[in-house]
Design a protein around this motif. Structure first.
Motif, PDB file in Angstrom:
ATOM      1  N   ASN A  29       0.826  -1.208   0.000  1.00  0.00           N
ATOM      2  CA  ASN A  29       0.000   0.000   0.000  1.00  0.00           C
ATOM      3  C   ASN A  29       0.859   1.257   0.000  1.00  0.00           C
ATOM      4  O   ASN A  29       0.582   2.223  -0.720  1.00  0.00           O
ATOM      5  CB  ASN A  29      -0.928   0.006   1.226  1.00  0.00           C
ATOM      6  N   THR A  30       1.900   1.248   0.813  1.00  0.00           N
ATOM      7  CA  THR A  30       2.805   2.404   0.862  1.00  0.00           C
ATOM      8  C   THR A  30       3.531   2.583  -0.465  1.00  0.00           C
ATOM      9  O   THR A  30       3.689   3.709  -0.956  1.00  0.00           O
ATOM     10  CB  THR A  30       3.823   2.226   1.995  1.00  0.00           C
ATOM     11  N   ALA A  31       3.966   1.478  -1.052  1.00  0.00           N
ATOM     12  CA  ALA A  31       4.668   1.548  -2.340  1.00  0.00           C
ATOM     13  C   ALA A  31       3.755   2.069  -3.439  1.00  0.00           C
ATOM     14  O   ALA A  31       4.184   2.850  -4.299  1.00  0.00           O
ATOM     15  CB  ALA A  31       5.206   0.168  -2.714  1.00  0.00           C
ATOM     16  N   SER A  32       2.483   1.655  -3.423  1.00  0.00           N
ATOM     17  CA  SER A  32       1.551   2.103  -4.460  1.00  0.00           C
ATOM     18  C   SER A  32       1.324   3.607  -4.398  1.00  0.00           C
ATOM     19  O   SER A  32       0.964   4.233  -5.397  1.00  0.00           O
ATOM     20  CB  SER A  32       0.214   1.375  -4.311  1.00  0.00           C
ATOM     21  N   LEU A  33       1.520   4.209  -3.219  1.00  0.00           N
ATOM     22  CA  LEU A  33       1.351   5.653  -3.072  1.00  0.00           C
ATOM     23  C   LEU A  33       2.633   6.422  -3.375  1.00  0.00           C
ATOM     24  O   LEU A  33       2.587   7.527  -3.933  1.00  0.00           O
ATOM     25  CB  LEU A  33       0.890   5.982  -1.648  1.00  0.00           C
ATOM     26  N   SER A  34       3.767   5.856  -3.034  1.00  0.00           N
ATOM     27  CA  SER A  34       5.043   6.578  -3.143  1.00  0.00           C
ATOM     28  C   SER A  34       5.744   6.372  -4.474  1.00  0.00           C
ATOM     29  O   SER A  34       6.332   7.321  -5.019  1.00  0.00           O
ATOM     30  CB  SER A  34       5.979   6.144  -2.007  1.00  0.00           C
ATOM     31  N   VAL A  35       5.700   5.172  -5.018  1.00  0.00           N
ATOM     32  CA  VAL A  35       6.440   4.869  -6.247  1.00  0.00           C
ATOM     33  C   VAL A  35       6.006   5.736  -7.434  1.00  0.00           C
ATOM     34  O   VAL A  35       6.865   6.229  -8.180  1.00  0.00           O
ATOM     35  CB  VAL A  35       6.322   3.367  -6.588  1.00  0.00           C
ATOM     36  N   PRO A  36       4.703   5.951  -7.664  1.00  0.00           N
ATOM     37  CA  PRO A  36       4.318   6.797  -8.805  1.00  0.00           C
ATOM     38  C   PRO A  36       4.919   8.196  -8.745  1.00  0.00           C
ATOM     39  O   PRO A  36       5.320   8.741  -9.794  1.00  0.00           O
ATOM     40  CB  PRO A  36       2.782   6.858  -8.695  1.00  0.00           C
ATOM     41  N   ILE A  37       4.991   8.774  -7.558  1.00  0.00           N
ATOM     42  CA  ILE A  37       5.570  10.123  -7.437  1.00  0.00           C
ATOM     43  C   ILE A  37       7.040  10.109  -7.843  1.00  0.00           C
ATOM     44  O   ILE A  37       7.510  11.004  -8.565  1.00  0.00           O
ATOM     45  CB  ILE A  37       5.408  10.628  -5.990  1.00  0.00           C
ATOM     46  N   LEU A  38       7.774   9.094  -7.405  1.00  0.00           N
ATOM     47  CA  LEU A  38       9.190   8.985  -7.763  1.00  0.00           C
ATOM     48  C   LEU A  38       9.365   8.750  -9.259  1.00  0.00           C
ATOM     49  O   LEU A  38      10.251   9.339  -9.902  1.00  0.00           O
ATOM     50  CB  LEU A  38       9.846   7.848  -6.977  1.00  0.00           C
ATOM     51  N   LEU A  39       8.507   7.904  -9.834  1.00  0.00           N
ATOM     52  CA  LEU A  39       8.598   7.622 -11.269  1.00  0.00           C
ATOM     53  C   LEU A  39       8.261   8.849 -12.105  1.00  0.00           C
ATOM     54  O   LEU A  39       8.945   9.155 -13.085  1.00  0.00           O
ATOM     55  CB  LEU A  39       7.660   6.464 -11.626  1.00  0.00           C
ATOM     56  N   PHE A  40       7.194   9.556 -11.738  1.00  0.00           N
ATOM     57  CA  PHE A  40       6.803  10.744 -12.495  1.00  0.00           C
ATOM     58  C   PHE A  40       7.877  11.826 -12.424  1.00  0.00           C
ATOM     59  O   PHE A  40       8.128  12.536 -13.398  1.00  0.00           O
ATOM     60  CB  PHE A  40       5.476  11.299 -11.968  1.00  0.00           C
ATOM     61  N   SER A  41       8.510  11.953 -11.257  1.00  0.00           N
ATOM     62  CA  SER A  41       9.582  12.952 -11.108  1.00  0.00           C
ATOM     63  C   SER A  41      10.774  12.606 -11.986  1.00  0.00           C
ATOM     64  O   SER A  41      11.392  13.492 -12.587  1.00  0.00           O
ATOM     65  CB  SER A  41      10.010  13.042  -9.640  1.00  0.00           C
ATOM     66  N   GLY A  42      11.116  11.305 -12.045  1.00  0.00           N
ATOM     67  CA  GLY A  42      12.276  10.889 -12.833  1.00  0.00           C
ATOM     68  C   GLY A  42      12.016  10.826 -14.316  1.00  0.00           C
ATOM     69  O   GLY A  42      12.872  11.218 -15.121  1.00  0.00           O
ATOM     70  N   LEU A  43      10.829  10.349 -14.724  1.00  0.00           N
ATOM     71  CA  LEU A  43      10.530  10.166 -16.146  1.00  0.00           C
ATOM     72  C   LEU A  43      10.010  11.431 -16.821  1.00  0.00           C
ATOM     73  O   LEU A  43      10.227  11.624 -18.023  1.00  0.00           O
ATOM     74  CB  LEU A  43       9.495   9.043 -16.309  1.00  0.00           C
ATOM     75  N   TYR A  44       9.338  12.275 -16.050  1.00  0.00           N
ATOM     76  CA  TYR A  44       8.743  13.475 -16.643  1.00  0.00           C
ATOM     77  C   TYR A  44       9.334  14.735 -16.015  1.00  0.00           C
ATOM     78  O   TYR A  44      10.381  15.202 -16.428  1.00  0.00           O
ATOM     79  CB  TYR A  44       7.222  13.423 -16.497  1.00  0.00           C
ATOM     80  N   SER A  45       8.666  15.260 -14.999  1.00  0.00           N
ATOM     81  CA  SER A  45       9.169  16.481 -14.357  1.00  0.00           C
ATOM     82  C   SER A  45       8.525  16.633 -12.987  1.00  0.00           C
ATOM     83  O   SER A  45       7.558  15.936 -12.648  1.00  0.00           O
ATOM     84  CB  SER A  45       8.858  17.707 -15.212  1.00  0.00           C
ATOM     85  N   ALA A  46       9.060  17.578 -12.217  1.00  0.00           N
ATOM     86  CA  ALA A  46       8.485  17.856 -10.902  1.00  0.00           C
ATOM     87  C   ALA A  46       7.087  18.453 -11.046  1.00  0.00           C
ATOM     88  O   ALA A  46       6.235  18.286 -10.162  1.00  0.00           O
ATOM     89  CB  ALA A  46       9.386  18.816 -10.134  1.00  0.00           C
ATOM     90  N   HIS A  47       6.837  19.129 -12.172  1.00  0.00           N
ATOM     91  CA  HIS A  47       5.521  19.708 -12.418  1.00  0.00           C
ATOM     92  C   HIS A  47       4.457  18.617 -12.528  1.00  0.00           C
ATOM     93  O   HIS A  47       3.391  18.707 -11.907  1.00  0.00           O
ATOM     94  CB  HIS A  47       5.552  20.540 -13.705  1.00  0.00           C
ATOM     95  N   VAL A  48       4.745  17.588 -13.297  1.00  0.00           N
ATOM     96  CA  VAL A  48       3.811  16.474 -13.453  1.00  0.00           C
ATOM     97  C   VAL A  48       3.619  15.759 -12.120  1.00  0.00           C
ATOM     98  O   VAL A  48       2.492  15.404 -11.746  1.00  0.00           O
ATOM     99  CB  VAL A  48       4.322  15.485 -14.523  1.00  0.00           C
ATOM    100  N   SER A  49       4.715  15.548 -11.393  1.00  0.00           N
ATOM    101  CA  SER A  49       4.633  14.899 -10.090  1.00  0.00           C
ATOM    102  C   SER A  49       3.787  15.717  -9.120  1.00  0.00           C
ATOM    103  O   SER A  49       3.003  15.166  -8.335  1.00  0.00           O
ATOM    104  CB  SER A  49       6.031  14.695  -9.516  1.00  0.00           C
ATOM    105  N   GLY A  50       3.929  17.035  -9.182  1.00  0.00           N
ATOM    106  CA  GLY A  50       3.147  17.913  -8.316  1.00  0.00           C
ATOM    107  C   GLY A  50       1.661  17.860  -8.626  1.00  0.00           C
ATOM    108  O   GLY A  50       0.831  17.846  -7.712  1.00  0.00           O
ATOM    109  N   LEU A  51       1.313  17.822  -9.910  1.00  0.00           N
ATOM    110  CA  LEU A  51      -0.089  17.721 -10.303  1.00  0.00           C
ATOM    111  C   LEU A  51      -0.693  16.406  -9.825  1.00  0.00           C
ATOM    112  O   LEU A  51      -1.829  16.361  -9.345  1.00  0.00           O
ATOM    113  CB  LEU A  51      -0.225  17.842 -11.827  1.00  0.00           C
ATOM    114  N   TYR A  52       0.076  15.344  -9.970  1.00  0.00           N
ATOM    115  CA  TYR A  52      -0.392  14.026  -9.507  1.00  0.00           C
ATOM    116  C   TYR A  52      -0.598  14.033  -7.997  1.00  0.00           C
ATOM    117  O   TYR A  52      -1.624  13.540  -7.504  1.00  0.00           O
ATOM    118  CB  TYR A  52       0.619  12.951  -9.899  1.00  0.00           C
ATOM    119  N   SER A  53       0.366  14.570  -7.264  1.00  0.00           N
ATOM    120  CA  SER A  53       0.273  14.594  -5.802  1.00  0.00           C
ATOM    121  C   SER A  53      -0.923  15.418  -5.343  1.00  0.00           C
ATOM    122  O   SER A  53      -1.623  15.036  -4.396  1.00  0.00           O
ATOM    123  CB  SER A  53       1.563  15.171  -5.200  1.00  0.00           C
ATOM    124  N   PHE A  54      -1.153  16.540  -6.025  1.00  0.00           N
ATOM    125  CA  PHE A  54      -2.283  17.388  -5.649  1.00  0.00           C
ATOM    126  C   PHE A  54      -3.601  16.669  -5.890  1.00  0.00           C
ATOM    127  O   PHE A  54      -4.494  16.673  -5.027  1.00  0.00           O
ATOM    128  CB  PHE A  54      -2.242  18.693  -6.456  1.00  0.00           C
TER     129      PHE A  54
END
Length: 220
Positions: free
Chosen positions: A107-132
């Protein structure tokens, strides 16, 4: 430390059927954490540490409230558990953490891993939109799910002790939760972008698009 105390005190209050109090402390924690994030975010020098500080303070307040609730109950108890009593109980129920730790990890991985992947593969902007988007959708789902989970744990123990089927109770609860989630999330699935634009502003339209897809995942 606060998180471990949170879990222990929650389990103790579940045993006492203090469901309303637990729901109250959970709401206060979420609201306080949200306001602290906004407040700290106004100060440029604190923005990087705002998430950590607000999360710690929110958890501390909830743990303190539960401790104040538990202390009078503990003072009324005549018996005190010795070290050997605690050790015996820990050995007797050792399978519980061995089983639950894997679901908690996933459960923790399902919440945290996407943020790390989006930051690495795309940008902090995309990761921020996802987190919001996730924080907005996850708040009501977490409050409802956690409150129901507390009741379920005790009822499941009672059913097992009485020789009743836990599977039938679980399936019935899952159907009700699935129906409730579909009713709540259907608006986001179809109108997420429009709703985010209306409530938060046009700059959050893309986060609303993310929310539309995430709502299907959060239903389950």
């Amino acid at each position: 430390l606060f998180e471990r105390c949170d879990v222990l005190y929650t389990n103790f209050l579940v045993r006492l059927q203090e469901y309303k109090f637990l729901s109250l402390t959970r709401v206060i924690r979420q609201v306080l954490t949200g306001f602290l994030k906004i407040g700290f975010g106004l100060f440029t020098s604190l923005r990087l540490s705002a998430l950590l500080i607000s999360t710690i303070l929110g958890t501390f307040v909830r743990v303190f409230m539960m401790l104040c609730k538990i202390r009078p109950i503990r003072e009324l108890a005549d018996n005190r558990n010795s070290f050997y009593d605690i050790k015996f109980i820990a050995i007797k129920y050792k399978k519980f953490p061995l089983i639950s730790i894997w679901s908690s990890l996933l459960n923790t991985a399902s919440l945290s891993v996407p943020i790390l992947l989006f930051s690495g593969l795309y940008s902090a902007h995309v990761s921020g939109l996802y987190s919001f988007a996730f924080s907005i959708l996850g708040l009501p789902m977490t409050l409802i799910g956690s409150s129901i989970a507390n009741v379920y744990i005790r009822e499941a123990a009672i059913c097992h002790a009485d020789g009743q089927s836990i599977a039938s109770m679980t399936l019935s609860l899952y159907k009700k939760l699935f129906t409730l989630a579909c009713c709540m999330m259907s608006f986001i699935t179809f109108y997420g972008a429009a709703l985010f634009s209306l409530i938060f502003g046009k700059q959050w339209v893309e986060a609303g698009v993310y929310a539309q897809w995430m709502s299907i995942w959060l239903i389950f």
